[in-house]
Design a protein around this motif. Structure first.
Motif, PDB file in Angstrom:
ATOM      1  N   GLY A  88       0.809  -1.209   0.000  1.00 45.94           N
ATOM      2  CA  GLY A  88       0.000   0.000   0.000  1.00 45.94           C
ATOM      3  C   GLY A  88       0.844   1.261   0.000  1.00 45.94           C
ATOM      4  O   GLY A  88       0.550   2.228  -0.710  1.00 45.94           O
ATOM      5  N   ALA A  89       1.919   1.252   0.779  1.00 46.17           N
ATOM      6  CA  ALA A  89       2.798   2.418   0.833  1.00 46.17           C
ATOM      7  C   ALA A  89       3.506   2.647  -0.496  1.00 46.17           C
ATOM      8  O   ALA A  89       3.754   3.797  -0.886  1.00 46.17           O
ATOM      9  N   THR A  90       3.828   1.564  -1.207  1.00 48.27           N
ATOM     10  CA  THR A  90       4.473   1.696  -2.515  1.00 48.27           C
ATOM     11  C   THR A  90       3.525   2.328  -3.522  1.00 48.27           C
ATOM     12  O   THR A  90       3.936   3.185  -4.330  1.00 48.27           O
ATOM     13  N   VAL A  91       2.263   1.937  -3.486  1.00 49.85           N
ATOM     14  CA  VAL A  91       1.261   2.544  -4.374  1.00 49.85           C
ATOM     15  C   VAL A  91       1.107   4.026  -4.042  1.00 49.85           C
ATOM     16  O   VAL A  91       1.042   4.878  -4.938  1.00 49.85           O
ATOM     17  N   VAL A  92       1.049   4.338  -2.748  1.00 48.54           N
ATOM     18  CA  VAL A  92       0.921   5.733  -2.319  1.00 48.54           C
ATOM     19  C   VAL A  92       2.126   6.546  -2.791  1.00 48.54           C
ATOM     20  O   VAL A  92       1.997   7.698  -3.215  1.00 48.54           O
ATOM     21  N   GLN A  93       3.318   5.956  -2.738  1.00 48.25           N
ATOM     22  CA  GLN A  93       4.527   6.653  -3.197  1.00 48.25           C
ATOM     23  C   GLN A  93       4.409   7.040  -4.663  1.00 48.25           C
ATOM     24  O   GLN A  93       4.741   8.172  -5.051  1.00 48.25           O
ATOM     25  N   ASN A  94       3.954   6.107  -5.495  1.00 53.20           N
ATOM     26  CA  ASN A  94       3.775   6.404  -6.922  1.00 53.20           C
ATOM     27  C   ASN A  94       2.759   7.524  -7.124  1.00 53.20           C
ATOM     28  O   ASN A  94       2.969   8.432  -7.932  1.00 53.20           O
ATOM     29  N   LEU A  95       1.670   7.484  -6.379  1.00 50.37           N
ATOM     30  CA  LEU A  95       0.640   8.510  -6.508  1.00 50.37           C
ATOM     31  C   LEU A  95       1.155   9.877  -6.061  1.00 50.37           C
ATOM     32  O   LEU A  95       0.828  10.904  -6.666  1.00 50.37           O
ATOM     33  N   CYS A  96       1.976   9.893  -5.009  1.00 48.50           N
ATOM     34  CA  CYS A  96       2.523  11.155  -4.517  1.00 48.50           C
ATOM     35  C   CYS A  96       3.486  11.774  -5.531  1.00 48.50           C
ATOM     36  O   CYS A  96       3.472  12.987  -5.763  1.00 48.50           O
ATOM     37  N   LEU A  97       4.323  10.947  -6.144  1.00 52.08           N
ATOM     38  CA  LEU A  97       5.242  11.456  -7.161  1.00 52.08           C
ATOM     39  C   LEU A  97       4.487  12.021  -8.349  1.00 52.08           C
ATOM     40  O   LEU A  97       4.798  13.115  -8.853  1.00 52.08           O
ATOM     41  N   LEU A  98       3.481  11.291  -8.806  1.00 56.69           N
ATOM     42  CA  LEU A  98       2.695  11.776  -9.941  1.00 56.69           C
ATOM     43  C   LEU A  98       1.900  13.023  -9.579  1.00 56.69           C
ATOM     44  O   LEU A  98       1.756  13.942 -10.394  1.00 56.69           O
ATOM     45  N   GLY A  99       1.396  13.069  -8.348  1.00 56.15           N
ATOM     46  CA  GLY A  99       0.669  14.254  -7.906  1.00 56.15           C
ATOM     47  C   GLY A  99       1.555  15.481  -7.873  1.00 56.15           C
ATOM     48  O   GLY A  99       1.143  16.580  -8.274  1.00 56.15           O
ATOM     49  N   ALA A 100       2.795  15.305  -7.393  1.00 54.32           N
ATOM     50  CA  ALA A 100       3.738  16.426  -7.351  1.00 54.32           C
ATOM     51  C   ALA A 100       4.085  16.897  -8.762  1.00 54.32           C
ATOM     52  O   ALA A 100       4.164  18.104  -9.024  1.00 54.32           O
ATOM     53  N   ALA A 101       4.291  15.948  -9.687  1.00 53.21           N
ATOM     54  CA  ALA A 101       4.597  16.309 -11.066  1.00 53.21           C
ATOM     55  C   ALA A 101       3.428  17.043 -11.705  1.00 53.21           C
ATOM     56  O   ALA A 101       3.608  18.059 -12.395  1.00 53.21           O
ATOM     57  N   TRP A 102       2.230  16.559 -11.488  1.00 50.84           N
ATOM     58  CA  TRP A 102       1.038  17.193 -12.059  1.00 50.84           C
ATOM     59  C   TRP A 102       0.852  18.603 -11.506  1.00 50.84           C
ATOM     60  O   TRP A 102       0.519  19.532 -12.239  1.00 50.84           O
ATOM     61  N   PHE A 103       1.109  18.770 -10.202  1.00 48.63           N
ATOM     62  CA  PHE A 103       0.963  20.075  -9.554  1.00 48.63           C
ATOM     63  C   PHE A 103       1.927  21.093 -10.149  1.00 48.63           C
ATOM     64  O   PHE A 103       1.542  22.232 -10.472  1.00 48.63           O
ATOM     65  N   LEU A 104       3.200  20.708 -10.326  1.00 47.62           N
ATOM     66  CA  LEU A 104       4.184  21.638 -10.869  1.00 47.62           C
ATOM     67  C   LEU A 104       3.951  21.887 -12.360  1.00 47.62           C
ATOM     68  O   LEU A 104       4.157  22.997 -12.850  1.00 47.62           O
ATOM     69  N   ALA A 105       3.532  20.843 -13.080  1.00 47.42           N
ATOM     70  CA  ALA A 105       3.236  21.024 -14.501  1.00 47.42           C
ATOM     71  C   ALA A 105       2.118  22.033 -14.697  1.00 47.42           C
ATOM     72  O   ALA A 105       2.109  22.806 -15.663  1.00 47.42           O
ATOM     73  N   ALA A 106       1.165  22.048 -13.772  1.00 49.46           N
ATOM     74  CA  ALA A 106       0.038  22.973 -13.868  1.00 49.46           C
ATOM     75  C   ALA A 106       0.466  24.418 -13.686  1.00 49.46           C
ATOM     76  O   ALA A 106      -0.288  25.337 -14.041  1.00 49.46           O
ATOM     77  N   LYS A 107       1.665  24.649 -13.147  1.00 44.87           N
ATOM     78  CA  LYS A 107       2.167  26.011 -12.997  1.00 44.87           C
ATOM     79  C   LYS A 107       2.532  26.619 -14.357  1.00 44.87           C
ATOM     80  O   LYS A 107       2.644  27.837 -14.482  1.00 44.87           O
ATOM     81  N   VAL A 108       2.750  25.773 -15.349  1.00 41.40           N
ATOM     82  CA  VAL A 108       3.098  26.237 -16.692  1.00 41.40           C
ATOM     83  C   VAL A 108       1.864  26.293 -17.572  1.00 41.40           C
ATOM     84  O   VAL A 108       1.593  27.287 -18.244  1.00 41.40           O
ATOM     85  N   THR A 109       1.121  25.215 -17.607  1.00 38.96           N
ATOM     86  CA  THR A 109      -0.092  25.135 -18.408  1.00 38.96           C
ATOM     87  C   THR A 109      -0.924  23.985 -17.870  1.00 38.96           C
ATOM     88  O   THR A 109      -0.373  23.050 -17.280  1.00 38.96           O
ATOM     89  N   PRO A 110      -2.249  24.014 -18.020  1.00 36.95           N
ATOM     90  CA  PRO A 110      -3.057  22.880 -17.572  1.00 36.95           C
ATOM     91  C   PRO A 110      -2.546  21.586 -18.191  1.00 36.95           C
ATOM     92  O   PRO A 110      -2.553  21.443 -19.415  1.00 36.95           O
ATOM     93  N   PRO A 111      -2.071  20.655 -17.382  1.00 36.24           N
ATOM     94  CA  PRO A 111      -1.428  19.447 -17.935  1.00 36.24           C
ATOM     95  C   PRO A 111      -2.417  18.515 -18.620  1.00 36.24           C
ATOM     96  O   PRO A 111      -3.574  18.408 -18.225  1.00 36.24           O
TER      97      PRO A 111
END
Length: 305
Positions: A88-111
């Motif tokens: 479960g923690a490994t799945v959460v880790q993947n989701l957190c990394l993708l969430g962080a990437a999506w959040f920063l990508a949105a600073k440039v343009t809606p991803p």
């Protein structure tokens, strides 16, 4: 009398209001601000890749505390978590990394998914050729490294630590984690976002090497130390495969196939390996269809970096 061919307005797509003035190329109407017209490549800043990694792992540490705390209600020990908590923690880790990437990508343009590489690339023939070449190159380089250091007898104990020998359900869960979740999640983050952001700093090769080293490094807790270099090589090869095929799907597929073989080897499987790989690829294909149905088709002229 002046012939019609001598008048500039006769060729409006070539000549503008004055002789020799080239008309600007039409812009793609589907590309939002912050996205370059050459295939829809977003202008992600180089610092966004490492920052997303730090934010993602920070959130993952908090997520682990939550998952481990929840697991104690079902008999898991906080300091020595059960396999279910680790999965479960490994799945959460993947989701957190993708969430962080999506959040920063949105600073440039809606991803959009296609900005992370989930799009059609080059023709199927070259795609298969580059994928096979990438796998052969990785296997050959890894074999040289393993032989040089005498690592033939080292085994990957991560599947056992995840509890594959405790039940059939645990075996299926770990197989799904290794062959589906990891290829999709890690490729979306490392090749789809981290590599592309860093490539805006010094180009493809420095970005591929940096991404490969980081990719190998994050596996330090779950793989034997001697295999971290082959994992880094694998990360570099996947970056180059992404560039050559102009799509993230070939790296995802290769990651899935490689993990299927590696996982099957730890279980002493034979015919189960191709069956597992085929099942994982089917799930990945369904994921791709779902992404296309939700986000729609990508614009033309893909350009990964």
């Amino acid at each position: 009398m002046t012939d019609i061919g001598d008048r500039p307005e006769a060729f409006p797509s070539v000549v503008g209001p004055a002789y020799g003035a080239t008309a600007p190329p039409p812009e793609h109407p589907e590309l939002p601000d912050g996205v370059e017209a050459g295939g829809g490549r977003p202008r992600w800043r180089p610092w966004m890749g490492p920052t997303a990694l730090i934010i993602g792992f920070g959130l993952a540490m908090f997520g682990y505390v939550v998952v481990a705390g929840f697991g104690t209600a079902f008999g898991s020990d906080f300091e020595d978590p059960s396999p279910g908590v680790t999965i479960g923690a490994t799945v959460v880790q993947n989701l957190c990394l993708l969430g962080a990437a999506w959040f920063l990508a949105a600073k440039v343009t809606p991803p959009q998914p296609w900005q992370f590489g989930l799009r059609r690339g080059v023709r199927i023939g070259p795609t298969i050729g580059w994928t096979v070449l990438a796998w052969i190159s990785f296997v050959a380089l890894s074999a040289i490294w393993v032989a040089a250091l005498g690592l033939e007898d080292e085994e990957d104990t991560l599947p056992t630590e995840l509890g594959v020998d405790e039940s059939t359900a645990a075996l299926i869960a770990v197989a799904f984690l290794v062959t589906v979740v990891a290829p999709i999640g890690e490729e979306l983050f490392f090749r789809g976002f981290f590599f592309r952001a860093v490539a805006n700093w010094r180009g493809i090769w420095p970005a591929a090497i940096i991404t490969g080293v980081v990719f190998g490094g994050i596996h330090a807790g779950g793989s034997p130390a001697g295999f971290l270099v082959p994992l880094a090589i694998f990360g570099i090869v996947l970056c180059l495969l992404y560039v050559k095929t102009k799509s993230l799907w070939p790296p995802i597929v290769l990651h899935c196939l490689n993990n299927s073989v590696a996982f099957g080897a730890t279980q002493d499987w034979d015919w189960q390996i191709p069956v597992t790989a085929a099942g994982a690829l089917l799930v990945i294909a369904l994921f791709g269809l779902a992404v296309r149905a939700v986000a729609g088709p990508a614009p033309p002229q893909p350009s990964p970096v």
